[in-house]
Each structure stands twice: as structure tokens, then as C-alpha cells.
Write a protein that holds these residues in place. Sequence first.
Motif, PDB file in Angstrom:
ATOM      1  N   VAL A  81      -2.777  -7.380  -0.113  1.00 46.65           N
ATOM      2  CA  VAL A  81      -3.210  -6.166  -0.937  1.00 46.65           C
ATOM      3  C   VAL A  81      -4.393  -6.136  -1.077  1.00 46.65           C
ATOM      4  O   VAL A  81      -5.088  -5.033  -0.835  1.00 46.65           O
ATOM      5  N   GLY A  97      -8.748   0.463   2.942  1.00 45.48           N
ATOM      6  CA  GLY A  97      -8.639   1.827   2.521  1.00 45.48           C
ATOM      7  C   GLY A  97      -9.707   2.313   1.929  1.00 45.48           C
ATOM      8  O   GLY A  97     -10.168   3.411   1.922  1.00 45.48           O
ATOM      9  N   ARG A 146      -7.471   5.732   3.910  1.00 47.13           N
ATOM     10  CA  ARG A 146      -6.356   5.214   3.516  1.00 47.13           C
ATOM     11  C   ARG A 146      -5.318   5.309   4.708  1.00 47.13           C
ATOM     12  O   ARG A 146      -4.554   4.391   4.797  1.00 47.13           O
ATOM     13  N   ARG A 166       2.434   7.269  -2.740  1.00 48.04           N
ATOM     14  CA  ARG A 166       3.043   5.803  -2.870  1.00 48.04           C
ATOM     15  C   ARG A 166       4.568   6.251  -2.532  1.00 48.04           C
ATOM     16  O   ARG A 166       5.277   6.770  -3.372  1.00 48.04           O
ATOM     17  N   GLU A 181       6.623  -0.337   7.386  1.00 50.47           N
ATOM     18  CA  GLU A 181       5.701   0.895   7.083  1.00 50.47           C
ATOM     19  C   GLU A 181       6.824   1.943   7.474  1.00 50.47           C
ATOM     20  O   GLU A 181       7.431   2.336   8.432  1.00 50.47           O
ATOM     21  N   TYR A 227       0.838  -1.127  -0.023  1.00 56.67           N
ATOM     22  CA  TYR A 227      -0.054   0.107  -0.035  1.00 56.67           C
ATOM     23  C   TYR A 227       0.783   1.366  -0.193  1.00 56.67           C
ATOM     24  O   TYR A 227       2.207   1.082  -0.173  1.00 56.67           O
ATOM     25  N   ASP A 228       0.156   2.392   0.093  1.00 63.56           N
ATOM     26  CA  ASP A 228       0.993   3.563  -0.004  1.00 63.56           C
ATOM     27  C   ASP A 228       2.326   3.767   0.663  1.00 63.56           C
ATOM     28  O   ASP A 228       3.548   4.003   0.186  1.00 63.56           O
ATOM     29  N   VAL A 250      -4.939   2.011   6.870  1.00 67.09           N
ATOM     30  CA  VAL A 250      -4.440   0.707   6.507  1.00 67.09           C
ATOM     31  C   VAL A 250      -2.611   0.953   7.003  1.00 67.09           C
ATOM     32  O   VAL A 250      -1.888   1.840   6.632  1.00 67.09           O
ATOM     33  N   ALA A 260      -5.622  -4.364   2.168  1.00 68.30           N
ATOM     34  CA  ALA A 260      -5.189  -3.238   2.440  1.00 68.30           C
ATOM     35  C   ALA A 260      -5.993  -2.293   1.327  1.00 68.30           C
ATOM     36  O   ALA A 260      -6.681  -1.155   1.707  1.00 68.30           O
ATOM     37  N   ASP A 261      -6.327  -2.705   0.209  1.00 65.01           N
ATOM     38  CA  ASP A 261      -7.524  -1.977  -0.736  1.00 65.01           C
ATOM     39  C   ASP A 261      -8.608  -1.812   0.017  1.00 65.01           C
ATOM     40  O   ASP A 261      -9.349  -0.659  -0.149  1.00 65.01           O
TER      41      ASP A 261
END
Length: 248
Positions: free
Chosen positions: A79, A86, A91, A216, A127, A57-58, A94, A82-83
Motif C-alpha cells: 500500500v 501514484g 496513478r 476504485r 489487477e 490501489y485503484d 501503479v 502504491a501510494d
Amino acid sequence: MSTPFYVSPQQAMADRAEYARKGIARGRSVVVLQYADGIVFVAENPSRALHKVSEIYDRIAFAAVGKYNEFENLRIGGVRYADLRGFTYDREDVTARGLANVYAQTLGTIFSSVGEKPYEVELIVAEVGSAPEDDQIYRLPHDGSIVDEHGAVAVGGNSDQIGSYLDQRHRDGMTLAEALALAVESLGRDTNGSDRQLTAEQLEVAVLDRTRPQQRKFKRILGRQLARLMETESASTAKTDEPSDEEE
């Protein structure tokens, strides 16, 4: 009537753990390090199609060792999680911590299940934050436990020796070139004590760069850029090692 063969639960779990560890140790290692502007992922991986490091993710990335089909299924699931989160919430909701918890539940369930073999994988979820102290790195072994890591971490292959090497040499505020050089040095250390010289073609490198203006933060370092980074640090090291004119 014959007596059924009995194995204690403790022995059964120990056997499953040993099975998973041996499978993971056969894979080549992945190293993750914090540097001044983010987090760098370095894997010994000559393949350009089968990635060990990927974006989730971002601000979140994923690294894994072990059986490719097993950790690829986990990556895809991450993925999707997270999508969905979000899109449903925000967003900012996440996070690497939330994703690590999801992976931990999945791995723990599979590991304790009698009906299927344990996954032969070890994961890292990271992260990048707005500042170095906000960075998060989580290591997830095959049994679904979560280990909160700081600075540098290695998984797979000869991870114990590599991790010890990193702990002794990693420091806060390293440049990307310095962190990359340290990662390559650590990956090149064999169990027999000899050092291998890894080239750019043998490596998979990616970063979570907090200075990127895009939302991102994930970026792969490939080709000439990777070779240039490795050459820059090699030249800097060689210049430092040269004696000055005043030395006799």
C-alpha cells in the motif's frame, strides 16, 4: 579442534523451501477467478477482522495465505509503495506487475538470507483491466518467483487439488454467481474425497469489478448480498437439474 558441521547450499535451500511449504499448507486456501466483469477473490475465512483479501490501489487487490503477521506486513508495504508511486508520478503508473516485482524482491531476499527464516506466505496480486484480456493475475510463492496466471488460481492448503478442479471447470465469460459457485465448490473439496458445504459465514469474498463507475474497483461482498448470490446460483443449478415434463 572439532570440524564445523557442513550443509551444502543446495540442501540448505531445499530445507528452507520445505519449511515454508509446510507452513503455507497448514492454512486454508484462497481462490481467485476471472469472470465476465472482473476478478473475484474467495477465501475460506470465518474471521471478520483478519482479512486474507485486501485492496492495494485503484484496480489492484492482494490475497495471501500463510502466517498472518508476515503477509500483513507485506500488504502494508505494498500500500505504501502504491501510494508513493501514484503520488510521485501518476496513478496509472501503479500496476500489478510493478507491485509483484517489489514483492518478489522482498520475498527472494528473505528466502536467501541465512540470518532469518523464510516467510511462510504465498501471495496473489491481481489487477482488473478495461477488458477481460487486460486482466493480470500474478502468484508469488515463498521464494520470490513470479508466476503469471490466467483464468483461475488457488494458493494455500490443498491448492494442487483445488487448482486442478478449477482448471477443468472454469470458462471465460462466467457470471459472478457462477464464478462464486465454482470457487465455493472447489474450496469445499477435501483431500479424502468428501465434499464440504461452505456457508456465507465461512467465506471472505471480494471483487475487482471493471463496471464500477468509481476509480476504485475493489468491493467486498458481505452478508445478505453474498448469501443472495449463493442462493441464486444454487436455485439456477437446481432448476437446470430438474427433468422437464416431456422426459419420462
